[in-house]
Design a protein around this motif. Sequence first.
Motif, PDB file in Angstrom:
ATOM      1  N   PRO A   1     -34.919 -71.028  92.335  1.00  0.00           N
ATOM      2  CA  PRO A   1     -35.923 -69.982  92.374  1.00  0.00           C
ATOM      3  C   PRO A   1     -37.364 -70.246  92.292  1.00  0.00           C
ATOM      4  CG  PRO A   1     -35.151 -69.695  90.232  1.00  0.00           C
ATOM      5  CD  PRO A   1     -34.681 -70.788  90.645  1.00  0.00           C
ATOM      6  N   GLY A   2     -38.241 -69.339  92.688  1.00  0.00           N
ATOM      7  CA  GLY A   2     -39.773 -69.809  92.458  1.00  0.00           C
ATOM      8  C   GLY A   2     -40.060 -70.198  90.972  1.00  0.00           C
ATOM      9  N   LYS A   3     -41.213 -70.412  90.873  1.00  0.00           N
ATOM     10  CA  LYS A   3     -42.012 -70.690  89.443  1.00  0.00           C
ATOM     11  C   LYS A   3     -42.081 -69.548  88.549  1.00  0.00           C
ATOM     12  CE  LYS A   3     -44.378 -74.337  88.992  1.00  0.00           C
ATOM     13  NZ  LYS A   3     -45.749 -75.230  88.561  1.00  0.00           N
ATOM     14  N   ARG A   4     -41.830 -68.310  89.020  1.00  0.00           N
ATOM     15  CA  ARG A   4     -42.306 -67.024  88.298  1.00  0.00           C
ATOM     16  C   ARG A   4     -41.125 -66.878  87.437  1.00  0.00           C
ATOM     17  NH1 ARG A   4     -41.649 -60.994  89.652  1.00  0.00           N
ATOM     18  NH2 ARG A   4     -42.013 -60.990  87.726  1.00  0.00           N
ATOM     19  N   PHE A   5     -39.791 -67.409  87.613  1.00  0.00           N
ATOM     20  CA  PHE A   5     -38.929 -67.029  86.729  1.00  0.00           C
ATOM     21  C   PHE A   5     -38.692 -67.995  85.719  1.00  0.00           C
ATOM     22  CE2 PHE A   5     -37.610 -65.185  90.776  1.00  0.00           C
ATOM     23  CZ  PHE A   5     -37.727 -63.632  90.566  1.00  0.00           C
ATOM     24  N   GLY A   6     -39.354 -69.228  85.952  1.00  0.00           N
ATOM     25  CA  GLY A   6     -39.124 -70.133  84.927  1.00  0.00           C
ATOM     26  C   GLY A   6     -37.752 -71.043  84.643  1.00  0.00           C
TER      27      GLY A   6
ATOM     28  N   LEU B   1     -28.578 -64.028 108.123  1.00  0.00           N
ATOM     29  CA  LEU B   1     -27.757 -63.934 106.909  1.00  0.00           C
ATOM     30  C   LEU B   1     -29.146 -63.826 105.591  1.00  0.00           C
ATOM     31  CD1 LEU B   1     -24.910 -66.321 106.704  1.00  0.00           C
ATOM     32  CD2 LEU B   1     -24.763 -63.809 106.604  1.00  0.00           C
ATOM     33  N   THR B   2     -30.167 -64.371 106.191  1.00  0.00           N
ATOM     34  CA  THR B   2     -31.175 -64.238 105.212  1.00  0.00           C
ATOM     35  C   THR B   2     -31.766 -62.828 105.105  1.00  0.00           C
ATOM     36  OG1 THR B   2     -32.108 -66.391 105.363  1.00  0.00           O
ATOM     37  CG2 THR B   2     -33.723 -64.889 104.606  1.00  0.00           C
ATOM     38  N   ALA B   3     -31.865 -62.237 106.455  1.00  0.00           N
ATOM     39  CA  ALA B   3     -32.391 -60.882 106.521  1.00  0.00           C
ATOM     40  C   ALA B   3     -31.343 -59.879 105.972  1.00  0.00           C
ATOM     41  CB  ALA B   3     -32.345 -60.482 108.174  1.00  0.00           C
ATOM     42  N   VAL B   4     -30.010 -60.081 105.897  1.00  0.00           N
ATOM     43  CA  VAL B   4     -28.976 -59.439 105.532  1.00  0.00           C
ATOM     44  C   VAL B   4     -29.353 -59.397 103.790  1.00  0.00           C
ATOM     45  CG1 VAL B   4     -26.733 -59.121 104.922  1.00  0.00           C
ATOM     46  CG2 VAL B   4     -27.343 -59.528 107.092  1.00  0.00           C
ATOM     47  N   ALA B   5     -29.589 -60.617 103.377  1.00  0.00           N
ATOM     48  CA  ALA B   5     -29.353 -60.812 101.845  1.00  0.00           C
ATOM     49  C   ALA B   5     -31.121 -60.063 101.365  1.00  0.00           C
ATOM     50  CB  ALA B   5     -29.720 -62.312 101.481  1.00  0.00           C
ATOM     51  N   THR B   6     -31.977 -59.939 102.253  1.00  0.00           N
ATOM     52  CA  THR B   6     -33.249 -59.401 101.847  1.00  0.00           C
ATOM     53  C   THR B   6     -32.879 -57.993 101.737  1.00  0.00           C
ATOM     54  OG1 THR B   6     -34.450 -60.895 102.820  1.00  0.00           O
ATOM     55  CG2 THR B   6     -35.624 -58.929 102.500  1.00  0.00           C
ATOM     56  N   GLU B   7     -32.233 -57.332 102.593  1.00  0.00           N
ATOM     57  CA  GLU B   7     -31.775 -55.931 102.390  1.00  0.00           C
ATOM     58  C   GLU B   7     -31.011 -55.600 101.356  1.00  0.00           C
ATOM     59  OE1 GLU B   7     -30.378 -53.761 105.829  1.00  0.00           O
ATOM     60  OE2 GLU B   7     -32.290 -54.247 107.098  1.00  0.00           O
ATOM     61  N   GLY B   8     -30.124 -56.617 101.111  1.00  0.00           N
ATOM     62  CA  GLY B   8     -29.363 -56.657  99.772  1.00  0.00           C
ATOM     63  C   GLY B   8     -30.241 -56.477  98.449  1.00  0.00           C
ATOM     64  N   TYR B   9     -31.220 -57.238  98.542  1.00  0.00           N
ATOM     65  CA  TYR B   9     -31.916 -56.867  97.265  1.00  0.00           C
ATOM     66  C   TYR B   9     -32.727 -55.880  97.233  1.00  0.00           C
ATOM     67  CZ  TYR B   9     -31.553 -62.208  96.412  1.00  0.00           C
ATOM     68  OH  TYR B   9     -31.143 -63.364  95.947  1.00  0.00           O
TER      69      TYR B   9
ATOM     70  N   SER C   1     -36.126 -69.089 101.417  1.00  0.00           N
ATOM     71  CA  SER C   1     -36.389 -68.591 100.160  1.00  0.00           C
ATOM     72  C   SER C   1     -36.378 -66.981 100.203  1.00  0.00           C
ATOM     73  CB  SER C   1     -37.791 -69.079  99.861  1.00  0.00           C
ATOM     74  OG  SER C   1     -38.680 -68.510 100.874  1.00  0.00           O
ATOM     75  N   THR C   2     -35.363 -66.580  99.366  1.00  0.00           N
ATOM     76  CA  THR C   2     -35.131 -65.207  99.336  1.00  0.00           C
ATOM     77  C   THR C   2     -36.233 -64.767  98.163  1.00  0.00           C
ATOM     78  OG1 THR C   2     -33.070 -65.827  98.353  1.00  0.00           O
ATOM     79  CG2 THR C   2     -33.096 -64.709 100.565  1.00  0.00           C
ATOM     80  N   PRO C   3     -36.370 -63.369  98.008  1.00  0.00           N
ATOM     81  CA  PRO C   3     -37.100 -62.827  96.888  1.00  0.00           C
ATOM     82  C   PRO C   3     -36.237 -63.102  95.592  1.00  0.00           C
ATOM     83  CG  PRO C   3     -36.152 -60.924  98.416  1.00  0.00           C
ATOM     84  CD  PRO C   3     -36.284 -62.317  99.000  1.00  0.00           C
ATOM     85  N   LEU C   4     -35.027 -63.032  95.503  1.00  0.00           N
ATOM     86  CA  LEU C   4     -34.147 -63.462  94.281  1.00  0.00           C
ATOM     87  C   LEU C   4     -34.318 -62.284  93.305  1.00  0.00           C
ATOM     88  CD1 LEU C   4     -32.362 -65.477  93.373  1.00  0.00           C
ATOM     89  CD2 LEU C   4     -34.017 -66.364  91.924  1.00  0.00           C
ATOM     90  N   GLY C   5     -34.735 -61.127  94.166  1.00  0.00           N
ATOM     91  CA  GLY C   5     -34.857 -59.806  93.113  1.00  0.00           C
ATOM     92  C   GLY C   5     -36.016 -59.660  92.330  1.00  0.00           C
TER      93      GLY C   5
END
Lengths: 193, 193
Positions: free
Chosen positions: A167-172, B58-66, B115-119
């Motif tokens: 993940p990005g840096k922000r989560f550490g 799939l990235t677009a789907v994952a983004t909607e998932g988040y 890279s996804t937002p990862l919540g």
Amino acid sequence: MASKTYHHGALRQALIDETKAILAERGHDQFSLNEVARRLGVSSAAPYRHFTNREELLTAVATEGYDLLYRALQPAAGGTGDPRERLLRMGGAYVRFAHDHRELFMTMFHDRHGSTPLGGESFDLLIAAVAAAQQAKVLPGNASPELMARSVWAALHGLAELVLRRPGKRFGFDAPPEELAVTTLTTLLQLEP
Amino acid sequence: MASKTYHHGALRQALIDETKAILAERGHDQFSLNEVARRLGVSSAAPYRHFTNREELLTAVATEGYDLLYRALQPAAGGTGDPRERLLRMGGAYVRFAHDHRELFMTMFHDRHGSTPLGGESFDLLIAAVAAAQQAKVLPGNASPELMARSVWAALHGLAELVLRRPGKRFGFDAPPEELAVTTLTTLLQLEP
DNA sequence: ACCTGAACACCGTTCAAGT
DNA sequence: ACCTGAACACCGTTCAAGT
């Protein structure tokens, strides 16, 4: 290179080993059964003498992965010395394993294969370490060792999974595996230094 | 059924929606780009006008998932009332989401997409809940809210992942999601009832 | 018993051509 | 601007045939 009779009954293990090699190079979702056969110099139908399908080969690989994980945890779990350090060492070893064997770890936990051991023997190591920590009053004794071990496992496994997502840096999550394990466990379990 | 000009510019969203529908039916590793196109009545090349490749869809789907996950956590996080219940509700909602949206959850966290937002926004909800619990002395204040939230997230995420693996009875992961979340969090964080 | 060779349906992706 | 039709290399799997 390899003669036609090179794999004298050892093709099964060769398929497993070559799959692990491919996993180390490429991603586990890039893996192709045909490529394994090609690299071993056999026809694309040959693997079907040893595995009923692609999934069963991956199950065999995952099973070896669980064994490898067990052997990575054993030295950390075996040490005498104080129970707190023992628990933290095991946590570090778990996240370190995921970090160092990315694709194998993903094959073990992400792939849809038949029932795998899911680290049953490794879980026993964790139960023993947790029980010892409880007896030494390092961990609270209000939960059973099994329940506490399950909870600790969840924390370590989630940590490993999130580390692997890069993940990005922000989560550490970009710190060294051992450091992350120590930080996470001490934070959750309020372990005093 | 669908005329040739049915997707007047809305094919992009239709592809995403149909992918989610397929995920709900089949497994996320069974998903095929060609099948999505076939079910929508377009050629197999049509999706490439909207996504550069399969992965990007799939990235677009994952983004909607988040986004869906965020909206599942919001009601649990928004409640006033005591901070302890609030934290446990959020944990239950997280594991419940993974349980109810198996394949979408796996797409979000297992698939190899850019890279996804990862919540990120969901993580903010957790930080706020943790900070409130710390101020109410429900959680210890020796760790920063960010660090504590990261640790709690790891525990919840690991729990969700292990639940999704449908392990054997011996690990005890076959209880209702909310119950598992409460048990795990209270065990780790020594939350008193 | 173990492997080959050829075949099958299917997949992701490209590209010239159509409207 | 958006989609089709046809093509490409590749994939998992099957099966008759070879040794």
